[in-house]
Design a protein around this motif. Structure first.
Motif, PDB file in Angstrom:
ATOM      1  N   ASP A 132     -18.819  46.449 -13.560  1.00  0.00           N
ATOM      2  CA  ASP A 132     -19.124  45.774 -12.347  1.00  0.00           C
ATOM      3  C   ASP A 132     -17.299  44.748 -11.768  1.00  0.00           C
ATOM      4  N   VAL A 133     -16.696  46.233 -11.832  1.00  0.00           N
ATOM      5  CA  VAL A 133     -15.176  45.585 -12.031  1.00  0.00           C
ATOM      6  C   VAL A 133     -14.538  46.801 -11.580  1.00  0.00           C
ATOM      7  N   MET A 134     -14.317  45.971  -9.896  1.00  0.00           N
ATOM      8  CA  MET A 134     -13.170  47.643  -8.970  1.00  0.00           C
ATOM      9  C   MET A 134     -11.384  46.637  -8.685  1.00  0.00           C
ATOM     10  N   VAL A 135     -11.321  47.655  -9.797  1.00  0.00           N
ATOM     11  CA  VAL A 135      -9.237  47.067  -9.200  1.00  0.00           C
ATOM     12  C   VAL A 135      -9.213  47.244  -8.356  1.00  0.00           C
ATOM     13  N   ILE A 136      -8.056  46.632  -7.374  1.00  0.00           N
ATOM     14  CA  ILE A 136      -8.052  46.754  -6.085  1.00  0.00           C
ATOM     15  C   ILE A 136      -5.612  46.454  -5.758  1.00  0.00           C
ATOM     16  N   GLY A 137      -4.866  47.588  -5.609  1.00  0.00           N
ATOM     17  CA  GLY A 137      -4.181  47.737  -5.289  1.00  0.00           C
ATOM     18  C   GLY A 137      -3.955  47.217  -3.982  1.00  0.00           C
TER      19      GLY A 137
END
Length: 319
Positions: A132-137
């Protein structure tokens, strides 16, 4: 010492750790990509087997050839990839989304529509795999002294924050949380820039993924910075660095290659790991800790060594 659920920390690795030609026995990064395309099943099996052998239990997907589309294409379906993880005792911790950096001027409506579409499809994949985690640059800054000058001022930050708020709300509806990654030389790494973006974004929809090494490379203190925004942290990248990079470092398509000489093995750099683990303990952090080494020649050994350091020197403090 073995870790139990009472430790409240789960350890994973970002697949960028495996982006070293020496690990694959090829010449250069193009050789890695060629190998991944020629033998995709052997390529991915080796990655997942290596993650398992290192001792961590989580995987963070990243750019191609380590992204979610490559995983589906290799194993045939989302369900088949999830089964490959499960058969090795692994979980999908998170997925890295690099589209903002690659989008150019994403304040344009057409660019935003395309980004949201890609993020929604990625979110569906993540939830299907149990994450449930999207890491975004974040988008990159401009090289110091470049012309014409583009200031990262309040007005520009407000436009970016508005889009991040809306993207976070879209992902929330999919059951996924947006976590901004503190990528050095982006608009979300140095202390002032992180403070500004945290101020302008809605904490209900925009969270934080601090990367200890990138914060140091950006010239800031990860302990002080994360403590100010600890309630926004939902995942963290644990990495060490030798020190800050020069202020006039060129920021272009090679910036990530320029970062690598400043990164080092766990415990060999500037990160105050005892202070870091005390911060997580005192602020009640629970969740994924992603052990990351950019392009390690011997990733299994390096990750295992990092995990040993954590178990022997840090987890007793955390408990």
């Amino acid at each position: 010492m073995t870790m139990t659920s009472s430790d409240k920390l789960r350890f994973g690795v970002d697949l960028v750790t495996f982006f070293h030609p020496g690990f694959w026995g090829v010449d250069g990064y193009d050789g890695i990509i060629a190998h991944s395309r020629a033998q995709p099943r052997a390529f991915w099996d080796k990655i997942l087997d290596s993650v398992q052998a290192s001792g961590v239990t989580g995987v963070e997907l990243t750019f191609s050839p380590f992204n979610w589309q490559d995983a589906i294409k290799t194993y045939g379906s989302v369900e088949a990839f999830a089964a490959q993880l499960s058969s090795r005792g692994l979980q999908l911790a998170s997925g890295f989304f690099a589209e903002l950096e690659a989008a150019g001027d994403f304040t344009k409506p057409s660019a935003q529509t395309a980004i949201i579409d890609k993020a929604e499809r990625y979110a569906d994949f993540l939830t299907a795999c149990g994450s449930d985690v999207m890491v975004i640059g974040a988008p990159l800054r401009q090289t110091l002294g470049a012309r014409p000058v583009r200031f990262h001022d309040f007005e520009q930050a407000r436009k970016i924050a508005d889009f991040l708020n809306r993207l976070g709300a879209v992902l929330h509806a999919k059951g996924v949380r947006l976590a901004l990654h503190t990528e050095a030389h982006s608009i979300f790494a140095a202390a002032r820039d992180v403070d500004l973006m945290m101020l302008l974004t809605d904490p209900a929809y925009v969270h934080m993924c601090p990367d200890t090494a990138h914060i140091i490379v950006a010239g800031s203190d990860p302990i002080q910075l994360v403590d100010r925004h600890h309630e926004r942290m939902i995942i963290a990248h644990w990495k060490d660095a030798l020190g800050p990079m020069p202020a006039d470092t060129p920021i272009d398509e090679h910036i990530h290659d320029r970062h690598r000489p400043y990164f080092c093995g766990f415990g060999l750099g500037r990160v105050d790991w005892p202070a870091w683990i005390r911060l997580l303990r005192d602020r009640g952090y629970q969740g994924w800790a992603i052990l990351e080494l950019d392009a390690a020649a011997d990733p299994v050994h390096d990750i295992a060594n990092g995990l040993t350091l954590v178990r022997q020197a840090l987890l007793p403090i955390y408990r």
